[in-house]
Design a protein around this motif. Structure first.
Motif, short mmCIF file in Angstrom:
data_model
loop_
_atom_site.label_atom_id
_atom_site.label_comp_id
_atom_site.label_asym_id
_atom_site.label_seq_id
_atom_site.Cartn_x
_atom_site.Cartn_y
_atom_site.Cartn_z
N GLU A 66 1.75 -22.85 -2.17
CA GLU A 66 2.38 -23.07 -0.88
C GLU A 66 2.94 -24.49 -0.85
N LEU A 67 4.22 -24.60 -0.53
CA LEU A 67 4.85 -25.91 -0.39
C LEU A 67 5.13 -26.17 1.08
N GLU A 68 4.99 -27.42 1.49
CA GLU A 68 5.27 -27.81 2.87
C GLU A 68 6.48 -28.72 2.89
N LEU A 69 7.33 -28.51 3.89
CA LEU A 69 8.61 -29.23 3.92
C LEU A 69 9.02 -29.52 5.35
N ASN A 70 9.43 -30.76 5.58
CA ASN A 70 10.05 -31.18 6.84
C ASN A 70 11.35 -31.85 6.45
N ALA A 71 12.48 -31.26 6.87
CA ALA A 71 13.76 -31.76 6.37
C ALA A 71 14.83 -31.74 7.45
N PHE A 126 13.11 -15.76 2.64
CA PHE A 126 14.28 -16.60 2.90
C PHE A 126 14.89 -16.97 1.56
N SER A 127 16.23 -16.92 1.45
CA SER A 127 16.84 -17.25 0.16
C SER A 127 18.23 -17.84 0.35
N LEU A 128 18.62 -18.64 -0.62
CA LEU A 128 19.96 -19.20 -0.72
C LEU A 128 20.44 -18.90 -2.13
N SER A 129 21.56 -18.19 -2.25
CA SER A 129 22.01 -17.76 -3.57
C SER A 129 23.49 -18.04 -3.77
N MET A 130 23.88 -18.02 -5.02
CA MET A 130 25.28 -18.17 -5.41
C MET A 130 25.53 -17.13 -6.51
N ALA A 139 11.84 -17.88 -1.49
CA ALA A 139 10.39 -17.90 -1.32
C ALA A 139 9.98 -16.56 -0.76
N ASP A 140 8.76 -16.15 -1.10
CA ASP A 140 8.28 -14.87 -0.58
C ASP A 140 8.22 -14.88 0.93
N LYS A 141 7.92 -16.05 1.51
CA LYS A 141 7.91 -16.18 2.97
C LYS A 141 8.08 -17.64 3.35
N VAL A 142 8.83 -17.86 4.41
CA VAL A 142 8.96 -19.19 5.01
C VAL A 142 8.46 -19.11 6.43
N LEU A 143 7.50 -19.95 6.77
CA LEU A 143 6.94 -20.00 8.13
C LEU A 143 7.32 -21.35 8.73
N ASP A 177 5.21 -29.33 9.31
CA ASP A 177 6.01 -28.91 8.16
C ASP A 177 6.18 -27.40 8.15
N ALA A 178 7.32 -26.98 7.67
CA ALA A 178 7.48 -25.56 7.36
C ALA A 178 6.71 -25.25 6.09
N LYS A 179 6.18 -24.04 5.99
CA LYS A 179 5.37 -23.65 4.85
C LYS A 179 6.12 -22.62 4.03
N LEU A 180 6.37 -22.92 2.75
CA LEU A 180 7.04 -22.02 1.83
C LEU A 180 5.99 -21.40 0.90
N THR A 181 5.80 -20.11 1.02
CA THR A 181 4.81 -19.41 0.20
C THR A 181 5.47 -18.83 -1.04
#
Length: 432
Positions: free
Chosen positions: A80-85, A318-322, A156-160, A126-130
Motif C-alpha cells: 500500500e502506497l500513500e500519496l498526497n499530491a 484507477f489507471s492512466l494509460s497510453m 492500482a487495484d484500488k485507490v481510496l 493521504d490517498a491510499k494506493l493498494t
C-alpha cells in the motif's frame, strides 16, 4: 613492500575473513535455534514477495483482446502506497494522434488526498494506493522479430481518497478542460427550484382554450384567448438522476438523464376571453384568473460541462494509460481509445444533483404545457358567475395534470451545490 604485493595481501585477508564468516554461520544459527530446511520443508513455507510479475497470454480466456495476438505483462508491488499530491496543470496527449488541436487530458489544479471536507483534514491525509502496478500491452509477445509495445498502463487495484479538480465550485466551469477516459456515476437524487416567469401569447404562439361554467353550471360555453398574461410562481422539483457512463476522447461535457416531479406552480393574471354562449353569441370578457398547476412530470436531459465536476470520492481501481490503438486492458470496463486515457472503474458517487441556482422554464417547455392545460379546462371547466367573470376574479383552482405525458425538459450546465470542496492547502489559498 610494493603496491602489488600489498593488494594481494589485502585480497587474501578478505578471502580468509569471508571463509571464516561462512564457516561460522551454521554454528551461529544452531546456537540461536535456527536450522536448515530441506526441499520438502521449504515447499511448506509460504511468503509474499514485495514485487510480482505476471503474464496474460494472447490466448488466455481472461484476455479481452483474443484473436489479436496481444499479451499483457504486469509488474506489480504487493503493498500500500500513500500519496498526497497537487498538480497545477496536467496536460497529456496535446496534438498528436487525436488531432493537432487540444489535448487528450487537460486538467487544471488537480489534488489527490485522503477523504476530508476540511483544509487541515486534506493537507494532513493521504490517498491510499493498494497494489500499484505497471502493465505493458505487447503484440506478438512470443516473437522476438515482430514483438511490439502497443501500450503502457500505470494503475492500482484500488485507490481510496479524494480527487478534486479546479480551484472552486462557481458559476464558471473550471478544472477539467478536456478528458479522455472512462468513469461511471451512480444514480442519485436532488432538489431544484424553478425561476418565476410570465407566460404570454408571444412566449408560446398558442391559444388557451377551454370551457367555463356559467349560471350555476346551466351552461358551459367554450372560450378561446390569444390575450393572456399569467405570472407563474417558483416551484420545487424532486430530481431522480440515472446512473451514467462517461466515456470518450477529448470530452468537455457529459450527458445525464433522469426524471423530475414538479410541485405546484401557482399562477395569476389576466385573460381576455371570447366566450361563445349559445343564443347570446360571443361575449368578450376580461377575467382576472388565478389557480395552480399540479402533477407535472418531466424527462430530464442534462448537458453538463465537465468543468462543473470538482469532487470525486474514490474507492475504485484507477489507471492512466497510453496506447497506440484501442486496447482492452485486463479488468477494465471498456476498451481504452488510442492516445492517453484516464479510467476510474466502478461507480462514483458525485453527491446529490442540487443546482445552486434556480432552473429556467423555457418557452419550449411552456409550449408543451399549454395543450395539457387546454385539455384539462375542456374536460373540467371552472365555475364562474357573471360578476366574477366581469372582474371580481375567477378562481380556476387546481389544474391537475397527473397522468399526462412527461415534459421534455433539457437543462444545460448546472452548478451543483454538492460539488464544493476544501483546497489541499493551509491558509486561504485556493491552490498551492
Amino acid at each position: 613492500m610494493d603496491n602489488t604485493n600489498k593488494k594481494r595481501r589485502e585480497i587474501s585477508q578478505i578471502i580468509l575473513f569471508s571463509g571464516i564468516f561462512l564457516t561460522s554461520v551454521p554454528s551461529f544459527a544452531e546456537e540461536h535455534g535456527l536450522r536448515k530446511l530441506n526441499d520438502s520443508e521449504l515447499a511448506d513455507v509460504q511468503g509474499q514477495a514485495l514485487m510480482s510479475l505476471s503474464y496474460l497470454a494472447p490466448t488466455d480466456s481472461a484476455n479481452k483482446m483474443q484473436g489479436q495476438g496481444i499479451g499483457f505483462y504486469k509488474l506489480g508491488m504487493e503493498a500500500e502506497l500513500e500519496l498526497n499530491a497537487n498538480i497545477k496543470k496536467l496536460q497529456l496527449g496535446c496534438g498528436g494522434v487525436n488531432g493537432a488541436n487540444g489535448c487528450d487530458i487537460d486538467i487544471d489544479n488537480l489534488s489527490l488526498t485522503g477523504i476530508s471536507d476540511t483544509r487541515d483534514g486534506r493537507v494532513g491525509s493521504d490517498a491510499k494506493l493498494t497494489n500499484p502496478f505497471i502493465e505493458f500491452a505487447i503484440k506478438n509477445p512470443n516473437s522476438a522479430a515482430t514483438r511490439q509495445v502497443l501500450g503502457l498502463r500505470l494503475s492500482a487495484d484500488k485507490v481510496l481518497g479524494m480527487l478534486t479538480l479546479g480551484d472552486e465550485n462557481s458559476s464558471k466551469p473550471n478544472g477539467i478542460n478536456s478528458l479522455s477516459g472512462y468513469m461511471k456515476t451512480l444514480a442519485t437524487t436532488g432538489t431544484a427550484t424553478t425561476t418565476p416567469r410570465s407566460m404570454k401569447i408571444n412566449d408560446t404562439n398558442m391559444s388557451i382554450e377551454g370551457r367555463i361554467k356559467l349560471l350555476g353550471s346551466l351552461v358551459s360555453p367554450g372560450f378561446t384567448t390569444n390575450d393572456y398574461n399569467l405570472a407563474l410562481q417558483s416551484a420545487n422539483a424532486d430530481l431522480f438522476i440515472d446512473s451514467a457512463t462517461i466515456s470518450g476522447t477529448r470530452m468537455s461535457s457529459a450527458n445525464l438523464t433522469g426524471t423530475a416531479n414538479i410541485g405546484n406552480i401557482n399562477f395569476g393574471g389576466n385573460i381576455s376571453a371570447n366566450l361563445k354562449v349559445f343564443l347570446l353569441g360571443a361575449l368578450d370578457l376580461g377575467i382576472n384568473a388565478s389557480g395552480n398547476i399540479s402533477g407535472l412530470t418531466a424527462n430530464l436531459n442534462i448537458s453538463e460541462n465537465l468543468g462543473f465536476i470538482h469532487k470525486l470520492p474514490l474507492n475504485n481501481p484507477f489507471s492512466l494509460s497510453m496506447q497506440s490503438q484501442s486496447i482492452f486492458w485486463p479488468g477494465a470496463s471498456v476498451a481504452a481509445n488510442k492516445g492517453w486515457w484516464l479510467a476510474i472503474e466502478d461507480g462514483i458517487d458525485i453527491g446529490k444533483i442540487t443546482p445552486s441556482n434556480s432552473i429556467d422554464i423555457s418557452n419550449d417547455i411552456l409550449k408543451q404545457v399549454v395543450p395539457k392545460i387546454n385539455t384539462y379546462l375542456n374536460n373540467n371547466p371552472p365555475s364562474c358567475t357573471f360578476g366574477a367573470c366581469l372582474g371580481l376574479g375567477l378562481d380556476i383552482g387546481n389544474i391537475n395534470l397527473s397522468g399526462s405525458s412527461p415534459l421534455n425538459f433539457p437543462i444545460k450546465d448546472l452548478q451543483l451545490a454538492t460539488q464544493s470542496f476544501a483546497p489541499n492547502c493551509y491558509g486561504n489559498l485556493k491552490f498551492c
